[in-house]
Design an enzyme around this catalytic site. Structure first.
Site, PDB file in Angstrom:
ATOM      1  N   ASP A   1       0.864  -1.162   0.000  1.00  0.00           N
ATOM      2  CA  ASP A   1       0.000   0.000   0.000  1.00  0.00           C
ATOM      3  C   ASP A   1       0.915   1.230   0.000  1.00  0.00           C
ATOM      4  O   ASP A   1       2.043   1.168   0.495  1.00  0.00           O
ATOM      5  CB  ASP A   1      -0.866  -0.052   1.262  1.00  0.00           C
ATOM      6  CG  ASP A   1      -1.597   1.239   1.517  1.00  0.00           C
ATOM      7  OD1 ASP A   1      -2.346   1.677   0.636  1.00  0.00           O
ATOM      8  OD2 ASP A   1      -1.406   1.813   2.600  1.00  0.00           O
TER       9      ASP A   1
ATOM     10  N   ASP B   1      -0.012   4.936   0.872  1.00  0.00           N
ATOM     11  CA  ASP B   1      -0.199   5.940   1.912  1.00  0.00           C
ATOM     12  C   ASP B   1      -0.401   5.295   3.280  1.00  0.00           C
ATOM     13  O   ASP B   1      -1.326   4.509   3.470  1.00  0.00           O
ATOM     14  CB  ASP B   1      -1.389   6.830   1.565  1.00  0.00           C
ATOM     15  CG  ASP B   1      -1.190   7.533   0.223  1.00  0.00           C
ATOM     16  OD1 ASP B   1      -0.055   7.954  -0.060  1.00  0.00           O
ATOM     17  OD2 ASP B   1      -2.167   7.636  -0.537  1.00  0.00           O
TER      18      ASP B   1
END
EC number: 3.1.3.-
Length: 175
Positions: free
Chosen positions: A14, A16
């Site tokens: 991922d 952020d």
């Protein structure tokens, strides 16, 4: 673990809150700050022979808060910091669009596996919230949750595998 343990060939991250500090709807490359240990962790994954990719919900595009060019500029800055990734998967949709790509749906994870030429069971997906874990489970990949202060305690409790930080997550992927 329900599935037989298969050696990982790829690790997906991922963006952020996992690779970089979470700046909501960030369109400014100068705000990209790596999470603690993240640069070393990605380097360790590459050194371990793993393909590396990024899987990121960017609903700011669908909400009209960000342009594709702004997201691209931020992603280019991420690559300046971390080095190049083997695949980028971005979902521009808002939650109410009902797409198959937005995490927790598995679409982007499966697309990343296809682009990398690896099977889902040969892939580990590392994220900071339950949507990442669920996307991994639904795609048939292993998941590692790296909690941050915004990760809900219940999400940590429900996750099958939890790492204290990104270097530990990559060590788990390589083991």
């Amino acid at each position: 673990m329900s599935m037989e343990h298969v050696a990982a060939r790829a690790v997906l991250f991922d963006r952020d809150g996992t690779l970089v500090e979470d700046v909501p709807y960030n369109g400014n490359p100068s705000l990209v700050r790596p999470m603690p240990g993240a640069v070393a962790a990605v380097a360790a994954a590459r050194a371990g022979g793993l393909a590396v990719g990024v899987v990121s919900n960017q609903s700011g595009i669908g909400r009209g808060l960000l342009t594709w060019d702004e997201v691209g500029a931020v992603n280019a800055r991420v690559e300046e910091v971390f080095g190049g990734f083997d695949t980028w998967q971005i979902c521009p949709h808002t939650p109410d669009e009902g797409c198959a790509c937005r995490k927790p749906e598995p679409g982007m994870v499966l697309a990343a596996c296809a682009e990398l030429g690896v099977l889902p069971e040969e892939t580990v997906f590392v994220g900071d919230i339950e949507a990442d874990v669920l996307a991994a489970e639904r795609a048939g990949t292993r998941s590692v949750l790296v909690p941050t202060p915004v990760t809900l305690p219940d999400e940590v409790h429900r996750a099958e595998t939890v790492a204290a930080d990104l270097p530990e997550a990559v060590r788990l992927a390589l083991s």
